[in-house]
Design a protein around this motif. Sequence first.
Motif, short mmCIF file in Angstrom:
data_model
loop_
_atom_site.label_atom_id
_atom_site.label_comp_id
_atom_site.label_asym_id
_atom_site.label_seq_id
_atom_site.Cartn_x
_atom_site.Cartn_y
_atom_site.Cartn_z
N ILE A 177 0.84 -1.20 0.00
CA ILE A 177 0.00 0.00 0.00
C ILE A 177 0.87 1.25 0.00
O ILE A 177 0.63 2.19 -0.76
CB ILE A 177 -0.97 -0.02 1.19
CG1 ILE A 177 -2.00 -1.13 0.96
CG2 ILE A 177 -1.66 1.32 1.38
CD1 ILE A 177 -2.84 -1.47 2.16
N THR A 178 1.91 1.26 0.83
CA THR A 178 2.84 2.40 0.86
C THR A 178 3.52 2.59 -0.49
O THR A 178 3.62 3.70 -1.01
CB THR A 178 3.90 2.20 1.96
OG1 THR A 178 3.23 2.02 3.21
CG2 THR A 178 4.85 3.37 2.05
N HIS A 179 3.95 1.49 -1.09
CA HIS A 179 4.62 1.50 -2.40
C HIS A 179 3.69 2.09 -3.46
O HIS A 179 4.08 2.95 -4.24
CB HIS A 179 5.02 0.06 -2.76
CG HIS A 179 5.56 -0.11 -4.14
ND1 HIS A 179 6.87 0.14 -4.46
CD2 HIS A 179 4.97 -0.51 -5.30
CE1 HIS A 179 7.06 -0.11 -5.74
NE2 HIS A 179 5.93 -0.50 -6.27
N ASN A 180 2.44 1.64 -3.47
CA ASN A 180 1.49 2.11 -4.48
C ASN A 180 1.09 3.57 -4.25
O ASN A 180 0.91 4.32 -5.21
CB ASN A 180 0.25 1.22 -4.51
CG ASN A 180 0.54 -0.11 -5.17
OD1 ASN A 180 1.48 -0.24 -5.95
ND2 ASN A 180 -0.24 -1.11 -4.84
N LEU A 181 0.94 3.97 -3.00
CA LEU A 181 0.61 5.36 -2.71
C LEU A 181 1.74 6.29 -3.16
O LEU A 181 1.49 7.35 -3.73
CB LEU A 181 0.34 5.55 -1.22
CG LEU A 181 -1.00 5.04 -0.70
CD1 LEU A 181 -1.06 5.18 0.82
CD2 LEU A 181 -2.14 5.79 -1.34
N ALA A 182 2.98 5.87 -2.91
CA ALA A 182 4.13 6.70 -3.30
C ALA A 182 4.22 6.83 -4.81
O ALA A 182 4.64 7.87 -5.32
CB ALA A 182 5.42 6.09 -2.75
N ARG A 183 3.82 5.82 -5.53
CA ARG A 183 3.90 5.84 -6.98
C ARG A 183 2.61 6.36 -7.63
O ARG A 183 2.55 6.56 -8.83
CB ARG A 183 4.22 4.46 -7.52
CG ARG A 183 5.58 3.95 -7.10
CD ARG A 183 5.98 2.83 -8.00
NE ARG A 183 7.18 2.08 -7.76
CZ ARG A 183 8.35 2.51 -7.35
NH1 ARG A 183 8.52 3.74 -7.04
NH2 ARG A 183 9.38 1.71 -7.21
N GLY A 184 1.57 6.48 -6.84
CA GLY A 184 0.30 6.96 -7.39
C GLY A 184 -0.34 5.96 -8.33
O GLY A 184 -1.03 6.35 -9.28
N CYS A 185 -0.12 4.67 -8.10
CA CYS A 185 -0.70 3.66 -9.00
C CYS A 185 -1.62 2.73 -8.21
O CYS A 185 -1.51 2.59 -7.01
CB CYS A 185 0.39 2.87 -9.70
SG CYS A 185 1.41 1.89 -8.59
N GLU A 186 -2.54 2.14 -8.94
CA GLU A 186 -3.46 1.18 -8.35
C GLU A 186 -3.50 -0.05 -9.24
O GLU A 186 -3.98 0.02 -10.38
CB GLU A 186 -4.86 1.79 -8.24
CG GLU A 186 -5.84 0.85 -7.57
CD GLU A 186 -7.21 1.47 -7.40
OE1 GLU A 186 -8.18 0.71 -7.38
OE2 GLU A 186 -7.31 2.70 -7.29
N PRO A 187 -2.99 -1.18 -8.75
CA PRO A 187 -3.01 -2.41 -9.56
C PRO A 187 -4.44 -2.79 -9.92
O PRO A 187 -5.35 -2.64 -9.10
CB PRO A 187 -2.37 -3.46 -8.65
CG PRO A 187 -1.79 -2.72 -7.50
CD PRO A 187 -2.43 -1.39 -7.43
N GLN A 188 -4.64 -3.28 -11.13
CA GLN A 188 -5.97 -3.64 -11.59
C GLN A 188 -6.27 -5.12 -11.47
O GLN A 188 -7.43 -5.51 -11.41
CB GLN A 188 -6.15 -3.20 -13.05
CG GLN A 188 -6.05 -1.69 -13.23
CD GLN A 188 -7.07 -0.95 -12.41
OE1 GLN A 188 -8.26 -1.24 -12.46
NE2 GLN A 188 -6.62 0.03 -11.63
#
Length: 125
Positions: A99-110
């Motif tokens: 979650i931290t990784h995705n928030l930092a990158r601004g991405c949401e896995p589909q």
Amino acid sequence: MFRKALDQGRLPKEAGQVLMEMRERFLTTRNDSKLQVRQRHLAKFRMPTMPKGTSHFDFQAKFEQTLLNMERDSVTFEPVYFRDEYIAKITDDLRDRLITHNLARGCEPQTWEDVAAACEKIIKS
């Protein structure tokens, strides 16, 4: 059938024939309804979580095998359901890092595959 063939001394010499007989019996006697098949797959799908000490690779392989078995028997869901379930099943530590990784990158896995790939990136970093 296996035990009977073993007791009759047919194994290992006639292993191929015994396997074919077992397969034929399975195919002709398996009469589960679609609902029974679906419920059996769902029960197996709900079980696996990623216990501490298990590698992500092993967990991912078991998760994928479960989905392949479900697909084979036409038990399907939307990809986001599998994604969400994958996230719920990984360890708490890995989920927090994801979650931290995705928030930092601004991405949401589909898809669950996207989540698995992001987990691998996190583990390798």
